[in-house]
Design an enzyme around this catalytic site. Structure first.
Site, PDB file in Angstrom:
ATOM      1  N   CYS A   2       0.771  -1.251  -0.140  1.00  0.00           N
ATOM      2  CA  CYS A   2      -0.172   0.136  -0.114  1.00  0.00           C
ATOM      3  C   CYS A   2       0.816   1.294   0.019  1.00  0.00           C
ATOM      4  CB  CYS A   2      -0.820  -0.034   1.188  1.00  0.00           C
ATOM      5  SG  CYS A   2      -1.869  -1.475   1.470  1.00  0.00           S
ATOM      6  N   GLY A  76       2.638  -2.784   3.942  1.00  0.00           N
ATOM      7  CA  GLY A  76       3.285  -4.026   4.069  1.00  0.00           C
ATOM      8  C   GLY A  76       2.697  -5.106   4.399  1.00  0.00           C
ATOM      9  N   GLU A  77       3.509  -6.127   4.899  1.00  0.00           N
ATOM     10  CA  GLU A  77       3.082  -7.631   5.276  1.00  0.00           C
ATOM     11  C   GLU A  77       3.760  -8.037   6.751  1.00  0.00           C
ATOM     12  OE1 GLU A  77       0.426  -8.760   3.677  1.00  0.00           O
ATOM     13  OE2 GLU A  77       0.546  -7.834   1.613  1.00  0.00           O
ATOM     14  N   ASP A 100      -3.693  -8.968   8.707  1.00  0.00           N
ATOM     15  CA  ASP A 100      -2.774  -8.554   9.750  1.00  0.00           C
ATOM     16  C   ASP A 100      -2.586  -7.249  10.169  1.00  0.00           C
ATOM     17  OD1 ASP A 100      -2.024  -7.128   6.978  1.00  0.00           O
ATOM     18  OD2 ASP A 100       0.048  -8.014   7.059  1.00  0.00           O
ATOM     19  N   ILE A 291      13.650 -11.331 -17.418  1.00  0.00           N
ATOM     20  CA  ILE A 291      14.264 -10.357 -18.244  1.00  0.00           C
ATOM     21  C   ILE A 291      15.701 -10.692 -18.885  1.00  0.00           C
ATOM     22  CG2 ILE A 291      14.814  -7.755 -18.854  1.00  0.00           C
ATOM     23  CD1 ILE A 291      11.813  -8.396 -18.832  1.00  0.00           C
ATOM     24  N   GLY A 364      14.725 -12.618  -5.197  1.00  0.00           N
ATOM     25  CA  GLY A 364      15.898 -13.140  -4.640  1.00  0.00           C
ATOM     26  C   GLY A 364      17.106 -12.175  -3.745  1.00  0.00           C
TER      27      GLY A 364
END
EC number: 6.3.5.4
Length: 629
Positions: A2, A76-77, A100, A291, A364
């Site tokens: 968000c 966020g999460e 959450d 890509i 990663g």
């Protein structure tokens, strides 16, 4: 994922107009196209733009407790929110939603700022406590999610996920800070302790700022830091097992979503490891994308395809060509401040590709910093061993030899000894700061006007690295270099790049290799398990041998790069020459046009290598034009 924005008056609780907060959040619509909300009370206003990921039907923000005593706007999460929720329910908390966000409300009531220690996730949030009339601004441990703030002339503190949210407030004044331009040219990005806009501050990673009514705005408080001073014990086999367990837990926790989920796959060790562990958990084919480049020396698509076939992923590939520099203005808009990591072009394209099918993508990012994967770590560790053996006078001789040694950018790497010789003569921190930087101090100073040099007053981009390494919680030189990168390079470059490019296309990017428990584990590993026989990330690669082909694990690292040097000798040659005639750069009073012309000509002819510096100047020109007209 968000976007958040808002206002808080530490002094007199002046009325806050909802339309003003709404304008700030509307500037962040790309971060949250699925919904918007504004909440105001005397002296405070919170705004939110929502990208729905979990609890799609609920979870609207700003979110308040039923009593209205605590209100939050959250970006966020929280990956462990279910565990934290269970702990709060055992204390008597009653939840009305399934996501959450509500954990923050009840967690604040139960633990205050100690709530932050309970959270495993990426986040930046603003939490208002009506009883204390205080506002908490908090940022996650590693700085995955951004938060900017500034004090305004009417006494308000304005905050936003991106600087463009601050632009939307009519009292925000745009004044340039040249010291941040020096930082940008030295490092390639504007670090978290600086801003190209005077008065704008970034809440540092792992910090919170508590604003209280009737008190002046204080300094952010550090609530977490990575510690390289401890050492793990155990056999190599045991540590390999622990590493895989940390990775597996981190990947699985980041696969929780109520929307389509996939992964970036470059064909390198880190993204391949994430995909391997996702495939182990997923009941369907993992959606992956990569890509490639139209220059073979930079293209990794064959390795990505090999991994995709091994794990039967739903894989898609797209090529980035030399004409992708048309994205420059798009990136300048989304980054706000100048940002010269040219791999942002490819990162934007891979985010764009991923967003066609998914809303969440795992990356990663993080393992190179945690486990010493960059080539510069190997060189720095070797230089540190040599420094320890050399008396000061002998080291000084290396400096004299280095200054006399020709700068052979065109020569094979073993013959380019000038940088190493000069580095051995310097303090470790100063040498590493130059190794991680972009444009060398001598080159920058040659571009500046006399007035610009005087304006800096001795400020130099590399100083922050020197100071950070000097005071690092570390045992050796490798520890100190990695620690400094966690404080500067990771939040300033890597995470800023991923946040802005993913959010530009309304995609949530998650970084399992930056799970703080994995980072803490990696920081405790002996240096010999991070780098061994010239191999960075040695323990990780050994642990992944049952999962990945050896030619993926042990091939030379290429990185997610863009061939800008070749561009400035080809398709962008005219752009390079035009920088010397730029009204924006000359009009700033900071740069000597003739010096820029000499630099561009030396690069274009092949006599010297200045591709990255030319890219910086091009990005800076576009950024200054957008920011200041």
């Amino acid at each position: 994922m968000c976007g958040i924005a808002g206002l808080y008056y530490p002094g007199v609780p002046k009325p806050v107009e909802p339309a003003r907060v709404r304008a700030m959040t509307d500037a962040l619509v790309h971060r949250g196209p699925d919904g918007a909300g504004v909440w105001t009370a005397p002296g405070v206003g919170l705004g939110h733009r929502r990208l729905s990921i979990i609890d799609l039907a609920g979870g609207a923000q700003p979110m308040a407790t039923p009593e209205g005593d605590v209100v939050v706007s959250f970006n966020g999460e929280i990956y462990n929110f279910q565990e934290v929720r269970a702990e709060l329910e055992a204390k008597g908390a009653r939840f009305a939603s399934n996501g959450d966000t509500e954990v923050l409300l009840h967690g604040w009531r139960a633990w205050g700022v100690k709530l932050l220690d309970k959270l495993n996730g990426m986040f930046a949030f603003a939490l208002y406590d009506a009883r204390a009339q205080s506002l908490l601004l908090a940022r996650d441990r590693l700085g995955v999610k951004p938060l900017h703030y500034a004090e305004l002339s009417d006494g308000a503190v304005a905050f936003a996920s991106e600087i463009k949210g601050l632009f939307a407030h009519p009292l925000f004044r745009r004044t340039p800070d040249f010291s941040a331009v020096e930082d940008f040219l030295g490092l390639g990005y504007v670090p978290d302790d600086a801003s190209v806009l005077a008065g704008v501050r970034k809440l540092p990673a792992g910090h919170y700022l508590l604003l209280e009514r009737g008190k002046p705005v204080g300094r952010p408080v550090e609530w977490w830091d990575v510690d390289f001073s401890r050492r793990a014990s155990g056999s190599v086999r045991d540590l390999q097992a622990q590493l895989i367990d940390h990775l597996r837990t981190a990947v699985r926790s980041r696969m929780l979503a109520d929307v389509p989920l996939g992964a970036f796959l470059s064909g390198g060790v880190d993204s391949s490891a994430v995909v391997a562990l996702m495939a182990e958990t997923s009941r369907s084919a993992v959606k992956t994308c990569t890509i490639g480049f139209d220059e073979a020396g930079y293209d990794e698509t064959s390795y990505a395809r090999q991994v995709a076939e091994r794990f039967a992923t739903d894989h898609r590939v797209r090529k980035a060509a030399a004409d992708d520099f048309a994205l420059i203005d798009t990136l300048v808009h989304h980054f706000d401040e100048p940002f010269a990591d040219a791999s942002a072009l490819a990162t934007y394209r891979v985010c764009e590709l991923a967003r066609e099918q998914v809303t969440v993508a795992l990356s990663g990012d993080g393992a190179d910093e945690a486990l010493a994967g960059y080539r510069r770590y190997k060189f720095h560790a070797a230089e540190e061993r040599v420094r320890a053996l050399l008396p000061g006078q002998v080291r000084g001789m290396f400096g004299a030899i280095g200054r006399a040694y020709p700068k052979a950018d065109w020569a094979p790497r073993p013959l380019r000894a000038k940088t190493t010789l000069l580095a051995l003569a310097e303090d470790a921190g100063a040498a590493y700061a130059k190794a991680v930087g972009v444009t060398a101090p001598s080159v920058r100073e040659g571009l500046y006007t006399d007035g610009a040099r005087a304006q800096l007053g001795g400020h130099r981009a590399e100083t922050r690295y020197v100071e950070t390494m000097r005071h690092a919680p570390a045992r050796d030189g490798l520890d100190r270099a990695q620690y400094a990168d966690f404080k500067h390079w990771l939040p300033g470059d890597i995470l800023t790049k991923m946040d802005r490019t993913s959010m530009a296309v309304s995609l949530e990017a998650r970084e399992p290799l930056l799970d703080y428990r994995f980072v803490e584990f990696a920081a405790s590993l002996p240096a010999s398990l991070r780098i061994r026989r010239g191999q960075g990330k040695w323990l990780m690669k050994k642990a992944l041998e049952p999962y990945l082909p050896k030619d993926v694990l042990y091939r030379p690292k290429m990185g997610f790069v863009t061939p800008v040097s070749a561009w400035f000798r080809g398709a962008l040659a005219d752009e390079a020459a035009g920088l010397a005639r730029s009204a924006v750069l000359a009009g700033s009073g900071w740069f000597e046009p003739k010096a820029i012309a000499r630099l561009a000509d030396a690069h274009r002819s092949g006599r010297e290598e200045h591709g990255r510096t030319l890219w910086q100047l091009l990005i800076l020109e576009r950024s200054l034009a957008r920011l200041f007209g």
